[in-house]
Design a protein around this motif. Sequence first.
Motif, PDB file in Angstrom:
ATOM      1  N   ILE A  99       0.825  -1.219   0.000  1.00 52.73           N
ATOM      2  CA  ILE A  99       0.000   0.000   0.000  1.00 52.73           C
ATOM      3  C   ILE A  99       0.851   1.258   0.000  1.00 52.73           C
ATOM      4  O   ILE A  99       0.602   2.191  -0.783  1.00 52.73           O
ATOM      5  CB  ILE A  99      -0.974  -0.019   1.200  1.00 52.73           C
ATOM      6  CG1 ILE A  99      -2.080  -1.052   0.953  1.00 52.73           C
ATOM      7  CG2 ILE A  99      -1.579   1.367   1.424  1.00 52.73           C
ATOM      8  CD1 ILE A  99      -3.035  -1.224   2.113  1.00 52.73           C
ATOM      9  N   THR A 100       1.861   1.318   0.851  1.00 53.48           N
ATOM     10  CA  THR A 100       2.652   2.542   0.979  1.00 53.48           C
ATOM     11  C   THR A 100       3.264   2.962  -0.351  1.00 53.48           C
ATOM     12  O   THR A 100       3.271   4.147  -0.704  1.00 53.48           O
ATOM     13  CB  THR A 100       3.756   2.365   2.032  1.00 53.48           C
ATOM     14  OG1 THR A 100       3.147   2.061   3.287  1.00 53.48           O
ATOM     15  CG2 THR A 100       4.586   3.633   2.170  1.00 53.48           C
ATOM     16  N   MET A 101       3.779   2.000  -1.105  1.00 51.52           N
ATOM     17  CA  MET A 101       4.462   2.322  -2.354  1.00 51.52           C
ATOM     18  C   MET A 101       3.512   2.439  -3.545  1.00 51.52           C
ATOM     19  O   MET A 101       3.677   3.319  -4.400  1.00 51.52           O
ATOM     20  CB  MET A 101       5.519   1.257  -2.657  1.00 51.52           C
ATOM     21  CG  MET A 101       6.678   1.242  -1.680  1.00 51.52           C
ATOM     22  SD  MET A 101       7.580   2.820  -1.628  1.00 51.52           S
ATOM     23  CE  MET A 101       8.215   2.898  -3.299  1.00 51.52           C
ATOM     24  N   LEU A 102       2.517   1.556  -3.621  1.00 54.05           N
ATOM     25  CA  LEU A 102       1.705   1.473  -4.832  1.00 54.05           C
ATOM     26  C   LEU A 102       0.411   2.268  -4.785  1.00 54.05           C
ATOM     27  O   LEU A 102      -0.087   2.698  -5.827  1.00 54.05           O
ATOM     28  CB  LEU A 102       1.396   0.006  -5.147  1.00 54.05           C
ATOM     29  CG  LEU A 102       2.617  -0.877  -5.441  1.00 54.05           C
ATOM     30  CD1 LEU A 102       2.175  -2.289  -5.814  1.00 54.05           C
ATOM     31  CD2 LEU A 102       3.466  -0.272  -6.547  1.00 54.05           C
ATOM     32  N   ALA A 103      -0.166   2.470  -3.590  1.00 53.05           N
ATOM     33  CA  ALA A 103      -1.429   3.214  -3.520  1.00 53.05           C
ATOM     34  C   ALA A 103      -1.303   4.633  -4.069  1.00 53.05           C
ATOM     35  O   ALA A 103      -2.193   5.086  -4.807  1.00 53.05           O
ATOM     36  CB  ALA A 103      -1.956   3.227  -2.087  1.00 53.05           C
TER      37      ALA A 103
END
Length: 298
Positions: A151-155
């Motif tokens: 989530i942190t990188m791709l959201a």
Amino acid sequence: MSNSLASEIARFATTDGIHQTAIPRLTLVRKSAPTEPLHGVHQPSVCVIAQGRKRVMMGDQVFVYDADNYLTVSVDVPIVGQVVSASEDEPYLCVRLDIDPAMLTELILDMRLPETEERRCECGIALARTTPELAGAFMRLVSLLASPDDITMLAPLAEREILYRLLRGPQSAKLRQIAIGDSRMRQINRAIAWLRSNYADPFSAETLAQEARMSLSSLHFHFKEVTGVSPLNYQKQLRLQEARRLILGDRLDAATAGHRVGYDSPSQFSREYSRLFGAPPRRDIERLRRSPGPLEEA
């Protein structure tokens, strides 16, 4: 594509209700039956329905949308929302993404969109057709809930794609008003922010105009154009919605709740409460307690 998005929403929203997610600003909604009209103040966001149908009322304007159309909200507006098509077999499924002004501004700069001299205000709510590309971007964002470590990188990448699709669509000008520092919409936003911070205080049109940096006549005209109500009625709705929450959630009596939100007259409070919610405080709260559910729209 809407069926795929519906499957992803249903995968993570397994029960009826409003579900905040681990992805910042992302909310999933599921309803297995039509709802009563729900009052609330809708923040700037985009709402995509994957299944079902909903009616949103702002002032005297009515917006009905489903999987074919998405809803854009560009300013905090008081609304009444109602799910009108939902069942156990085909529940209402919706995804909402609150708009991050900083990310929106950064993207506008990166896209090198031409500046506009347009200062005209428009209604704070609009509908546009949901494209497969926009639905696909939402599906990719929702699917990240299955892999929390990503989530942190791709959201942010998926969120950025959503905003890109919106800026390339028919609501681009409306969204760009959120980011333009000197726009008329920004002035209305300043007025709204002041009202939300000072709703319990006596209403002063002159103070509000100063906060918005507008003339009185311009403020009243453009405020109603954007929100569907006058500044005074906007304040009333904020007061009454908070009083309703205090009575139901904090179990205050009607007189105390009314005084807490700025009413000196219990009879005036009861009259205006009945006018907005369709019943005086005691009867309205008894009905709500018999039918538990969210008080406000999401």
